[in-house]
Design a protein around this motif. Structure first.
Motif, PDB file in Angstrom:
ATOM      1  N   GLU A 150      83.672  72.949  50.561  1.00  0.00           N
ATOM      2  CA  GLU A 150      82.079  72.479  50.940  1.00  0.00           C
ATOM      3  C   GLU A 150      82.002  71.879  49.611  1.00  0.00           C
ATOM      4  O   GLU A 150      81.924  70.563  49.953  1.00  0.00           O
ATOM      5  N   LEU A 204      84.121  79.306  51.389  1.00  0.00           N
ATOM      6  CA  LEU A 204      84.193  78.159  52.188  1.00  0.00           C
ATOM      7  C   LEU A 204      82.610  77.536  51.465  1.00  0.00           C
ATOM      8  O   LEU A 204      82.810  76.157  51.699  1.00  0.00           O
ATOM      9  N   GLN A 205      82.274  78.135  50.407  1.00  0.00           N
ATOM     10  CA  GLN A 205      81.577  77.199  49.732  1.00  0.00           C
ATOM     11  C   GLN A 205      82.235  76.326  48.567  1.00  0.00           C
ATOM     12  O   GLN A 205      81.906  75.245  48.240  1.00  0.00           O
ATOM     13  N   LEU A 220      86.074  73.192  58.291  1.00  0.00           N
ATOM     14  CA  LEU A 220      86.069  73.884  57.165  1.00  0.00           C
ATOM     15  C   LEU A 220      84.962  74.733  57.589  1.00  0.00           C
ATOM     16  O   LEU A 220      85.943  76.299  57.810  1.00  0.00           O
ATOM     17  N   ARG A 221      84.108  75.230  58.678  1.00  0.00           N
ATOM     18  CA  ARG A 221      83.367  76.969  59.028  1.00  0.00           C
ATOM     19  C   ARG A 221      83.553  77.386  60.269  1.00  0.00           C
ATOM     20  O   ARG A 221      83.991  78.329  60.296  1.00  0.00           O
ATOM     21  N   ARG A 222      84.750  76.201  61.090  1.00  0.00           N
ATOM     22  CA  ARG A 222      85.067  76.838  62.244  1.00  0.00           C
ATOM     23  C   ARG A 222      86.804  77.722  61.313  1.00  0.00           C
ATOM     24  O   ARG A 222      86.803  79.327  61.654  1.00  0.00           O
ATOM     25  N   THR A 223      87.182  77.187  60.465  1.00  0.00           N
ATOM     26  CA  THR A 223      88.314  77.861  60.200  1.00  0.00           C
ATOM     27  C   THR A 223      87.552  79.443  59.340  1.00  0.00           C
ATOM     28  O   THR A 223      88.686  80.631  59.507  1.00  0.00           O
ATOM     29  N   HIS A 224      86.980  78.940  58.122  1.00  0.00           N
ATOM     30  CA  HIS A 224      85.721  80.614  57.458  1.00  0.00           C
ATOM     31  C   HIS A 224      85.447  80.999  58.284  1.00  0.00           C
ATOM     32  O   HIS A 224      85.631  82.100  58.536  1.00  0.00           O
ATOM     33  N   ARG A 225      85.307  81.417  59.542  1.00  0.00           N
ATOM     34  CA  ARG A 225      84.542  81.818  60.717  1.00  0.00           C
ATOM     35  C   ARG A 225      85.687  82.727  61.431  1.00  0.00           C
ATOM     36  O   ARG A 225      85.385  84.248  61.468  1.00  0.00           O
ATOM     37  N   SER A 229      87.701  84.376  57.948  1.00  0.00           N
ATOM     38  CA  SER A 229      87.540  84.830  56.720  1.00  0.00           C
ATOM     39  C   SER A 229      87.356  86.379  56.060  1.00  0.00           C
ATOM     40  O   SER A 229      87.387  85.972  55.114  1.00  0.00           O
ATOM     41  N   VAL A 286      82.856  68.760  58.631  1.00  0.00           N
ATOM     42  CA  VAL A 286      82.009  70.255  57.776  1.00  0.00           C
ATOM     43  C   VAL A 286      82.783  71.281  58.918  1.00  0.00           C
ATOM     44  O   VAL A 286      82.334  72.371  58.837  1.00  0.00           O
ATOM     45  N   VAL A 287      82.369  70.720  60.197  1.00  0.00           N
ATOM     46  CA  VAL A 287      82.981  71.757  61.600  1.00  0.00           C
ATOM     47  C   VAL A 287      84.190  72.135  61.185  1.00  0.00           C
ATOM     48  O   VAL A 287      84.001  73.556  61.498  1.00  0.00           O
TER      49      VAL A 287
END
Length: 118
Positions: free
Chosen positions: A40, A36-37, A20-25, A28, A17-18
């Protein structure tokens, strides 16, 4: 071919999860708006195929007992301690999935198979 059970430390979910979210941030503006959706949702499907083991006192005991676990990073040590705990209760061979060379060496030292093969 026999389907082997997939098991992991619950920390696997946190790491994914971390990541994926760091990659997206950080990327983006270069990714589709629903990236991201979608990722996930894919992660949720993949994790549904894995039995996740909570980090508890038995896992910490493995870390305290197996001094070799200090040869890797903390989250890797949790994964390997979890595998050691599973190994105590299983007759099947256990393989560790990793691309990290230190984790690969330590996994082999602890008697685990490692994939992908080098």
């Amino acid at each position: 071919k026999k389907i082997r059970p997939r098991v992991a430390s619950i920390s696997l979910e946190a790491e994914c999860v971390v990541t994926l979210r760091r990659t997206h941030r950080h990327s983006s503006r270069h990714l589709p708006s629903d990236w991201l959706q979608r990722k996930e949702a894919q992660l949720k499907e993949l994790l549904a195929e894995v039995s996740l083991r909570t980090v508890d006192r038995a896992i910490i005991r493995q870390i305290r007992t197996k001094k070799d676990l200090c040869e890797c990073r903390t989250l890797d040590a949790l994964h390997l301690a979890t595998a050691l705990e599973f190994k105590k209760n299983s007759d099947e061979s256990i393989a560790i999935g990793t691309l990290d060379q230190e984790m690969r060496k330590l996994s082999e030292k602890l008697g685990f198979g490692v994939y992908p093969e080098a």
